[in-house]
Design an enzyme around this catalytic site. Structure first.
Site, PDB file in Angstrom:
ATOM      1  N   GLU A 139       0.854  -1.194   0.000  1.00  0.00           N
ATOM      2  CA  GLU A 139       0.000   0.000   0.000  1.00  0.00           C
ATOM      3  C   GLU A 139       0.880   1.231   0.000  1.00  0.00           C
ATOM      4  O   GLU A 139       1.848   1.300   0.769  1.00  0.00           O
ATOM      5  CB  GLU A 139      -0.897   0.090   1.252  1.00  0.00           C
ATOM      6  CG  GLU A 139      -2.066  -0.842   1.256  1.00  0.00           C
ATOM      7  CD  GLU A 139      -2.983  -0.641   2.456  1.00  0.00           C
ATOM      8  OE1 GLU A 139      -3.129   0.512   2.932  1.00  0.00           O
ATOM      9  OE2 GLU A 139      -3.555  -1.635   2.917  1.00  0.00           O
ATOM     10  N   ASN A 140       0.513   2.186  -0.843  1.00  0.00           N
ATOM     11  CA  ASN A 140       1.140   3.500  -0.861  1.00  0.00           C
ATOM     12  C   ASN A 140       0.249   4.322  -1.776  1.00  0.00           C
ATOM     13  O   ASN A 140      -0.194   3.832  -2.796  1.00  0.00           O
ATOM     14  CB  ASN A 140       2.577   3.397  -1.438  1.00  0.00           C
ATOM     15  CG  ASN A 140       3.236   4.746  -1.687  1.00  0.00           C
ATOM     16  OD1 ASN A 140       3.659   5.062  -2.799  1.00  0.00           O
ATOM     17  ND2 ASN A 140       3.342   5.543  -0.660  1.00  0.00           N
TER      18      ASN A 140
END
Ligand code: P53
Length: 475
Positions: free
Chosen positions: A377-378
């Site tokens: 996740e980013n």
């Protein structure tokens, strides 16, 4: 960028079942902990209700209706060029109450169809087993993960799906952002990670340590079991890494940052090393906490260490003990408070934008565990403006580009072993923290607003073509 990424690097996108699927009560699904969370707003907390109350706005009930539209969405993922798609299995679709012996066949069938569709399009599923979707009944009847019975329920659920999908899924993760609950002081996190609410007089910190440890034991048992089901499985943990810097070079600030980070590393230390760190044992002793673990469970921790570290990275933080700087007091270190970092900007939600912090995190975590890492996740949550069917999200491209550049340095200059990158909310979805639709992360726009109105039509944002090109150039 200085160098191309390796050919086998996994480029993808990430989401979670409860934030995209909707269909909250379709085909035998039970109520999950996400189904009793109302819509909040920027700066306004979501309410956790006792069961589903008619008339309240529960944004996850419909979400973006991925349950019925996944074929159309996967066609867009294919066009984008994704090699992998990270999502979760909604536990409450498989075991509606969580404590049944027999799974719900219709729920299992849905994920068969979904994984088949992904694989037909050349996209490998990367699966989180528990992403804030614990069956609500496990809260009502057992009080959540502080109760050791949940270890067995989770293992039974994991065994069911790992057996069923052993030929379709290779990359697994156990508990999403297990360390977000670390200090036990935030209701949203102890709810979504552990399905726990506290009564007055209960020790939140002690119960959260017990619940977290129970999850770590459950995770280790699942890693051990998964490797028996299919030795090819790669089973990781999932951490929220928010590096917390010392605000100043005052040695007390440095110690505060070490202690705050230890509290968050506690989880990956156990996942990766299989033993409870001494700093935690000393802390429990000092506080008089009775954290229970049996010999069998201690053994499971040793035998069930993870194959890789999956993590989210959005922002960094800072702490200080300096009296002249004001901030929010924390419980992890006497006299410490969380303060703004004057060297970085923040998003509209106050999340501090710090690409170099990603390189720092990749270095520190790789040095700490010497295991492959996976950025699962980013991303950049922002208000988008739709004009003539277009979204010019240059701010999102800028955020992602800068983070990918730092990731490139970590791989090519620092030698970090990185499996892949799956930016969060590849398609607009319901925000976890605030329940908003309008905190958007996607490269694909979904026509729906905070009140739940909209056609649900999908449109490509400018970031779509940008990411498509980036993937192409790196293959
Ligand atoms: P939203 C805090 C810090 C880092 C990650 O979050 C976090 C949080 C929670 O607020 O959550 C993860 O939607 C989580 C996702 C979530 C995403 O980050 O609040 O794994 O489910 O949607 C973004 O903007």
């Amino acid at each position: 960028m200085a160098n191309k990424f390796p050919k086998d690097f996994l480029w993808g996108g990430a989401a979670a079942a409860h934030q995209i699927e909707g269909a909250w009560n379709a085909d035998g699904k039970g109520i999950s902990i996400a189904d009793v969370m109302t819509a909040g707003a920027n700066g306004i907390a979501r309410e956790i209700t006792k069961g589903v109350i008619p008339g309240k706005n529960y944004p996850n009930h419909e979400a973006i209706d991925f349950y019925h539209r996944y074929k159309e969405d996967i066609a867009l993922f294919k066009e984008l060029g994704l090699n992998v798609f990270r999502t979760s299995i909604n536990w409450a679709r498989i075991f509606p109450n969580g404590d049944e012996e027999e799974p719900n066949e219709a729920g299992l069938q849905f994920y068969d169809n979904l994984f088949d569709e992904l694989l037909r399009n050349g996209i490998e599923p990367v699966i989180t087993l528990s992403h804030f979707e614990i069956p609500y009944h496990l809260h009502e009847a057992y009080g959540g993960f502080k109760n050791k019975k949940l270890i067995d329920f989770f293992v039974h659920y994991a065994e069911t799906v790992m057996t069923r999908y052993q030929k379709k899924v290779k990359y697994w993760m156990t508990f999403n952002e297990i360390n977000n609950q670390a200090d036990g002081q935030h209701e949203l996190h102890t709810w979504t990670n552990s399905a726990m609410l506290f009564q007055a007089g209960e020790n939140k910190e002690e119960l959260t340590f017990q619940a977290g440890l129970n999850e770590l034991i459950a995770s280790a048992k699942v890693v051990r079991l998964g490797h028996k089901i299919n030795p090819e499985f790669q089973i990781g943990c999932m951490m929220a890494y928010v590096p917390v810097y010392p605000y100043s070079c005052n040695p007390e600030d440095l110690m505060a940052s070490v202690k705050v980070m230890d509290r968050r590393f506690f989880y990956s230390d156990i996942h990766a090393r299989g033993v409870i760190p001494t700093y935690a044992k000393k802390y429990w002793e000092e506080k008089g906490y009775q954290i229970e673990i049996t010999e069998d469970e201690t053994q499971a921790l040793k035998e069930g260490t993870v194959d890789y570290i999956g993590f989210s990275y959005y922002m960094s933080g800072a702490v200080t003990t300096l009296p002249e700087i004001s901030g929010e007091n924390i419980t992890d270190f006497p006299g410490a408070k969380v303060v703004r970092n004057p060297y970085v900007q923040a998003s509209d939600w106050g999340w501090q934008i710090d690409p170099v912090g990603l390189r720092y995190t990749l270095n520190v975590v790789y040095e700490r565990y010497n295991l492959p890492l996976f950025i699962v996740e980013n991303g950049f949550g922002a208000y988008d403006r739709l004009e003539d069917g277009q979204v010019h999200d240059t701010y999102r491209i800028d955020y992602l580009q800068k983070h990918i550049e730092q990731m490139n340095l970590a791989v090519h200059v620092d030698g970090v072993d990185l499996l892949g990158y799956t930016p969060w909310g590849i398609i607009d979805l319901v925000s976890f923290g605030s329940g908003e639709m309008e905190k958007r992360y996607g490269m694909i726009y979904v026509d729906k607003d905070n009140e739940g109105k909209g056609s649900l039509v999908r449109l490509k944002k400018d970031s779509f073509a940008w990411y498509q090109k980036l993937i192409q150039e790196n293959q």
